[in-house]
Design a protein around this motif. Structure first.
Motif, short mmCIF file in Angstrom:
data_model
loop_
_atom_site.label_atom_id
_atom_site.label_comp_id
_atom_site.label_asym_id
_atom_site.label_seq_id
_atom_site.Cartn_x
_atom_site.Cartn_y
_atom_site.Cartn_z
N LYS A 9 27.19 60.50 34.29
CA LYS A 9 26.95 61.84 33.87
C LYS A 9 28.36 62.41 33.92
CE LYS A 9 23.98 64.85 35.70
NZ LYS A 9 23.06 65.43 36.47
N GLU A 10 28.51 63.54 32.62
CA GLU A 10 29.78 64.20 32.88
C GLU A 10 30.31 64.78 34.16
OE1 GLU A 10 30.00 66.93 29.72
OE2 GLU A 10 30.33 65.60 28.20
N ASP A 11 29.50 65.37 34.95
CA ASP A 11 29.63 66.26 36.16
C ASP A 11 29.43 65.26 37.49
OD1 ASP A 11 27.05 66.19 35.95
OD2 ASP A 11 26.66 68.03 36.50
N ALA A 12 29.35 63.88 37.20
CA ALA A 12 28.88 63.22 38.30
C ALA A 12 30.08 62.60 39.41
CB ALA A 12 28.33 61.84 38.09
N ILE A 13 29.77 62.31 40.56
CA ILE A 13 30.56 61.94 41.49
C ILE A 13 30.25 60.41 42.01
CG2 ILE A 13 31.43 61.65 44.19
CD1 ILE A 13 31.07 64.84 44.05
N ILE A 65 35.02 58.58 43.31
CA ILE A 65 35.77 59.25 42.29
C ILE A 65 34.73 60.41 41.86
CG2 ILE A 65 36.43 58.76 39.91
CD1 ILE A 65 37.64 56.44 40.68
N ASP A 66 35.36 61.51 41.54
CA ASP A 66 34.60 62.68 40.67
C ASP A 66 35.35 62.62 39.43
OD1 ASP A 66 34.31 65.11 39.44
OD2 ASP A 66 34.64 66.20 41.12
N ALA A 67 34.52 61.96 38.40
CA ALA A 67 34.99 61.69 37.11
C ALA A 67 35.52 63.05 36.35
CB ALA A 67 33.82 61.16 36.34
N ASN A 68 35.08 64.36 36.82
CA ASN A 68 35.64 65.48 36.56
C ASN A 68 35.50 65.79 34.92
OD1 ASN A 68 36.92 67.99 36.53
ND2 ASN A 68 38.88 67.25 36.43
N GLY A 69 34.56 64.95 34.30
CA GLY A 69 34.14 65.01 32.75
C GLY A 69 34.73 63.90 32.05
N ALA A 70 35.37 63.14 32.59
CA ALA A 70 35.77 61.67 32.00
C ALA A 70 35.01 60.73 32.13
CB ALA A 70 37.21 61.25 32.51
N GLU A 200 42.92 77.03 55.48
CA GLU A 200 41.49 76.45 55.62
C GLU A 200 40.95 75.75 54.45
OE1 GLU A 200 39.54 80.48 55.49
OE2 GLU A 200 39.57 80.66 53.48
N TYR A 201 39.88 74.85 54.79
CA TYR A 201 39.36 74.23 53.58
C TYR A 201 38.45 75.10 52.89
CZ TYR A 201 40.86 69.68 55.80
OH TYR A 201 41.55 68.75 56.35
N ARG A 202 38.21 74.83 51.62
CA ARG A 202 37.60 75.53 50.72
C ARG A 202 36.79 74.26 49.86
NH1 ARG A 202 37.46 80.97 50.66
NH2 ARG A 202 39.59 81.89 51.32
N SER A 203 35.32 74.19 49.77
CA SER A 203 34.73 73.45 49.14
C SER A 203 34.27 74.08 47.90
CB SER A 203 33.39 73.01 49.95
OG SER A 203 32.53 72.08 49.26
N GLU A 204 35.11 73.60 46.77
CA GLU A 204 34.97 74.15 45.32
C GLU A 204 35.21 72.87 44.44
OE1 GLU A 204 37.91 77.11 44.97
OE2 GLU A 204 36.98 78.63 46.07
N ARG A 205 34.22 73.18 43.42
CA ARG A 205 34.26 72.00 42.22
C ARG A 205 34.11 72.62 40.99
NH1 ARG A 205 30.00 68.03 41.02
NH2 ARG A 205 30.97 66.12 40.10
N LYS A 206 35.15 72.41 40.15
CA LYS A 206 35.09 72.62 38.75
C LYS A 206 35.11 71.51 37.80
CE LYS A 206 36.60 77.33 39.46
NZ LYS A 206 37.41 78.29 39.03
N ILE A 207 34.28 71.35 36.79
CA ILE A 207 34.51 70.36 35.93
C ILE A 207 35.26 70.57 34.72
CG2 ILE A 207 33.21 68.57 34.37
CD1 ILE A 207 32.53 68.47 37.77
N LEU A 208 36.02 69.82 34.36
CA LEU A 208 37.14 69.95 33.37
C LEU A 208 36.26 69.48 31.80
CD1 LEU A 208 40.10 70.54 32.14
CD2 LEU A 208 40.48 68.01 32.49
N ILE A 209 36.23 70.46 31.18
CA ILE A 209 35.49 70.24 29.74
C ILE A 209 36.40 69.40 28.88
CG2 ILE A 209 34.33 71.12 27.83
CD1 ILE A 209 32.97 72.06 30.65
#
Length: 303
Positions: A9-13, A65-70, A200-209
């Motif tokens: 999936k494009e947004d998968a870890i 690995i977070d494929a980040n759209g790849a 501080e840690y921030r748990s954020e995740r954006k997917i590269l189109i």
């Protein structure tokens, strides 16, 4: 028997594992392990994926690995093919190195991600001398998570997972260490001192189109480097090597194109030359002028 289709999936870890064939270790020494990490970093620059953790053992490896759209298959083929070539050349051998294709499993919940991260970082407990101190093993990202050492390759994004424990680094590290030791039935070690407290840690995740058009990349590179776009289709023109290398890198990263597909876009170029230009592009990202080129492009064209 045909292979099962790999889940993607494009947004998968992904939890990725690769193992060597039974008669040879995947890594013969520390130099091999360092080289493998350098390849992960090289292709991270190419494909813009994220690494949430790793552990390299003698005969196998784990990556989160977070494929980040790849495409995860393309990422791992690039890394493992390059490593096998290096390994066979360095150790004067021929033939396959990896045991079949790499294994990958999609992470489908936060709870699984917690457990997976702890499991990967717990692997060094099987090595003599590290049974009670996996954080001291050099080829795992655990010590980076705990702030005990800097990440030499700037490879690991520890903030995503650690931010799920606490925004406060010290509290997050204490909780995470307890989890790792709980997974190994070990007692939490009070004497570990957490360094580099940081922000501080921030748990954020954006997917590269990755649905960018090649025409947009060629226009952007031509404009940024002050050349005519038609020159990017010219063969044997030394003055545009940097421009062509950056264009190839962005097409591999943002369009998910294979080398053969880039050949068709540029024309008058071989697949081996495309691969070579991609490597040149990766090195150019160390230059202050180009280090943010992906983000500059996305800001201009992906709004």
């Amino acid at each position: 028997m045909p292979r099962l289709a790999r889940q993607k999936k494009e947004d998968a870890i992904f939890h990725v594992m690769a193992r060597s064939i039974s008669e040879v270790d995947l890594f013969k020494d520390n130099e091999d392990k360092l080289h493998y990490l350098s390849l992960v970093k090289k292709y991270q620059k190419t494909y813009e994926f994220r690494v949430y953790g790793y552990c390299l053992m003698d005969n196998h490896l784990h990556l989160i690995i977070d494929a980040n759209g790849a495409d995860i298959s393309r990422i791992m083929h690039s890394i493992n093919f390059s490593y096998a070539q290096y390994f066979n050349h360095r150790h004067k051998r021929h033939g396959h190195l990896f045991q079949d294709r790499f294994k990958s499993k999609m992470v489908k919940s936060e709870i699984y991600l917690y457990a997976l991260s702890a499991y990967v970082h717990n692997n060094p407990c099987d090595i003599k001398g590290y049974e009670n101190c996996p954080e001291k093993y050099e080829f795992s990202s655990l010590s980076i998570y705990l702030g005990l050492r800097h990440d030499p390759y700037e490879l690991v994004d520890d903030g995503f997972i650690m931010g799920m424990f606490s925004k406060n680094p010290k509290k997050a590290r204490e909780s995470y260490m307890k989890l790792v030791y709980k997974c190994s039935d070990k007692v939490f070690k009070e004497e570990v001192e957490f360094l580099n407290e940081g922000t501080e840690y921030r748990s954020e995740r954006k997917i590269l189109i990755r649905n960018i058009k090649t025409k947009e990349i060629l226009e952007f590179i031509a404009s940024k480097l002050g050349i005519k776009e038609i020159k990017l289709h010219t063969k044997h023109c030394r003055e545009i090597v940097e421009a062509k290398a950056l264009a190839v890198l962005l097409m591999r990263s943002l369009c998910n194109l294979k080398c053969s597909e880039i050949c068709r876009v540029l024309g008058n170029i071989t697949q081996s030359r495309v691969s070579e230009l991609s490597s040149i592009g990766v090195k150019l990202l160390d230059d202050e002028k180009y280090k943010n080129i992906t983000y500059e492009f996305m800001k201009e064209y992906a709004c």
